[in-house]
Design an enzyme around this catalytic site. Structure first.
Site, PDB file in Angstrom:
ATOM      1  N   GLN A   1      -4.858  -1.241   9.408  1.00 31.04           N
ATOM      2  CA  GLN A   1      -4.786  -2.591   8.636  1.00 31.04           C
ATOM      3  C   GLN A   1      -5.442  -3.489   9.775  1.00 31.04           C
ATOM      4  O   GLN A   1      -5.111  -3.597  10.810  1.00 31.04           O
ATOM      5  CB  GLN A   1      -3.407  -2.887   8.395  1.00 31.04           C
ATOM      6  CG  GLN A   1      -2.793  -4.209   8.086  1.00 31.04           C
ATOM      7  CD  GLN A   1      -3.576  -4.319   6.425  1.00 31.04           C
ATOM      8  OE1 GLN A   1      -3.608  -3.550   5.632  1.00 31.04           O
ATOM      9  NE2 GLN A   1      -4.487  -5.597   6.298  1.00 31.04           N
TER      10      GLN A   1
ATOM     11  N   LYS B   1       0.758  -1.413   0.048  1.00 32.26           N
ATOM     12  CA  LYS B   1       0.129   0.020   0.111  1.00 32.26           C
ATOM     13  C   LYS B   1       0.731   1.302  -0.047  1.00 32.26           C
ATOM     14  O   LYS B   1       0.621   2.165  -0.602  1.00 32.26           O
ATOM     15  CB  LYS B   1      -1.042   0.015   1.012  1.00 32.26           C
ATOM     16  CG  LYS B   1      -1.811  -0.875   1.127  1.00 32.26           C
ATOM     17  CD  LYS B   1      -2.655  -1.428   2.316  1.00 32.26           C
ATOM     18  CE  LYS B   1      -3.886  -2.285   2.056  1.00 32.26           C
ATOM     19  NZ  LYS B   1      -4.480  -3.018   3.200  1.00 32.26           N
TER      20      LYS B   1
ATOM     21  N   ASP C   1     -10.888   3.063   3.724  1.00 28.45           N
ATOM     22  CA  ASP C   1     -11.266   1.476   3.527  1.00 28.45           C
ATOM     23  C   ASP C   1     -12.855   1.484   3.444  1.00 28.45           C
ATOM     24  O   ASP C   1     -13.194   0.522   3.028  1.00 28.45           O
ATOM     25  CB  ASP C   1     -11.154   0.724   4.855  1.00 28.45           C
ATOM     26  CG  ASP C   1      -9.702  -0.169   4.849  1.00 28.45           C
ATOM     27  OD1 ASP C   1      -9.491  -0.480   3.396  1.00 28.45           O
ATOM     28  OD2 ASP C   1      -9.143  -0.440   5.703  1.00 28.45           O
TER      29      ASP C   1
END
Ligand code: NAD
Length: 307
Positions: free
Chosen positions: A106, A62, A129
């Site tokens: 995460q 990422k 997200d």
């Protein structure tokens, strides 16, 4: 045929997620360059708690993708012992930081931390997200202009649209079956298909006669997490199959280190499904690469909205 679809020996078109994701990343980089020229550099903060090896790999890719897009990219790596209060303090700091437009924590988080509480602390405008209830709600009421949409379903929809276009079809009016009802993939995927006017069925672990449910679908999205559980024989001839599953299974022989080899398979029995489907995503190289590309796209969207 578009360059992102490859005619396979199996019969179906193979939807090349790597090629589509490269196109998305190139568009994001161009969009970021425009914004930078106006004095705003999109910023993405990725937070990793603990040393989970898979999470470390994801976080690294990422960060790399963010740099490739020209973003300001920061990574916060916290120890496995981090308390919930410490993590929330960091998220609040990032919420207030004007250089940061996207925040990603995460998952999974260590068990002393309530993941949902942490996700709900992220400012909805920076929730790249798309897991915050505000963003889930905006998606549910069909307000994609204000929502940030979860990356994996958003990427899956783009792959589906590429296949639809190549086949001269539209999603509107088609029967779509999403197998899996997680908040991360299944539910938002169903919302996206509904917004495109598909007739949507969500199947899950309690669904009776899954074979029959899948068998009437023009569009099948598999997000279960069980290797090859959707059998090729279930697929309606001419359907489009999007396989979100990523499952590691034992391979043949030993690797260079003398350990048993492993390989990745999806939730769909690929070769048998490709013999019946009109188009299908491979695993790996299908939905997987789209997830990171959509994360970059969401970060650019968040930065544009702020600007
Ligand atoms: P999850 O475990 O949260 O959800 C799985 C869903 O499958 C549940 O809703 C459950 O009801 C359903 N299910 C379980 N057994 C079933 C059965 N026998 N029949 C029908 N449905 C059944 O998983 P998730 O987070 O939604 O992920 C699903 C898969 O997608 C996993 O393989 C995961 O690795 C993969 N994934 C891939 C990406 C990507 O970037 N490509 C991103 C997220 C998840």
């Amino acid at each position: 045929m578009s360059d992102v679809l490859i005619k396979s020996d199996h019969g179906a078109l193979i939807i090349d997620g790597k090629a589509v994701s490269a196109n998305v990343l190139a568009e994001v980089a161009a969009g970021a360059a425009e914004l930078i020229a106006k004095g705003v550099r999109p910023g993405l903060a990725v937070v990793l708690v603990g040393e989970d090896p898979a999470s470390q790999v994801y976080v690294k890719s990422k960060g790399k993708a963010a740099e490739t897009c020209g973003f300001h990219s920061v990574q916060h790596t916290l120890s496995r012992e981090t308390t919930q209060a410490e993590l929330i303090t960091l998220v609040e700091k990032l919420n207030a930081d004007p250089a940061i437009h996207g925040i990603l924590v995460q998952l999974p988080l260590p068990k002393q931390i309530d993941s949902q509480l942490v996700l709900e602390t992220i400012s909805p405008a920076k929730d790249v997200d798309g897991f915050h209830p505000v963003n889930a709600g905006l998606l549910a009421i069909g307000d994609r202009k204000r929502a940030l949409v979860p990356c994996t379903p958003a990427g899956s929809l783009i792959l589906l649209q590429a296949a639809m276009q190549a086949l001269g079809r539209t999603i509107s009016g088609q029967d779509a079956v999403v197998v899996g009802r997680s908040n991360i993939v299944g539910k938002p995927m169903a919302q996206l298909l509904l917004a495109e006017s598909a007739t949507v069925t969500i199947a899950h672990s309690r669904t009776r006669d899954l074979a029959a449910v899948v068998g009437r679908a023009d569009i099948v999205v598999a997000a279960v997490g069980i290797p090859e559980m959707i059998k090729g024989a279930w697929i309606k001839p001419g359907a489009i199959v999007i396989d979100v599953g990523i499952n590691r299974v034992p391979g043949e022989g030993l690797n260079a280190k003398g350990e048993p080899k492993s390989r990745l398979v999806g939730d769909v029995e690929f070769a048998a499904a490709a013999a019946r489907a009109a188009a299908i995503t491979p695993v790996p190289g299908g939905v997987g690469p789209m997830t990171i590309a959509m994360l970059m796209s969401n970060t650019l969207t968040a930065a544009r909205r702020k600007a």
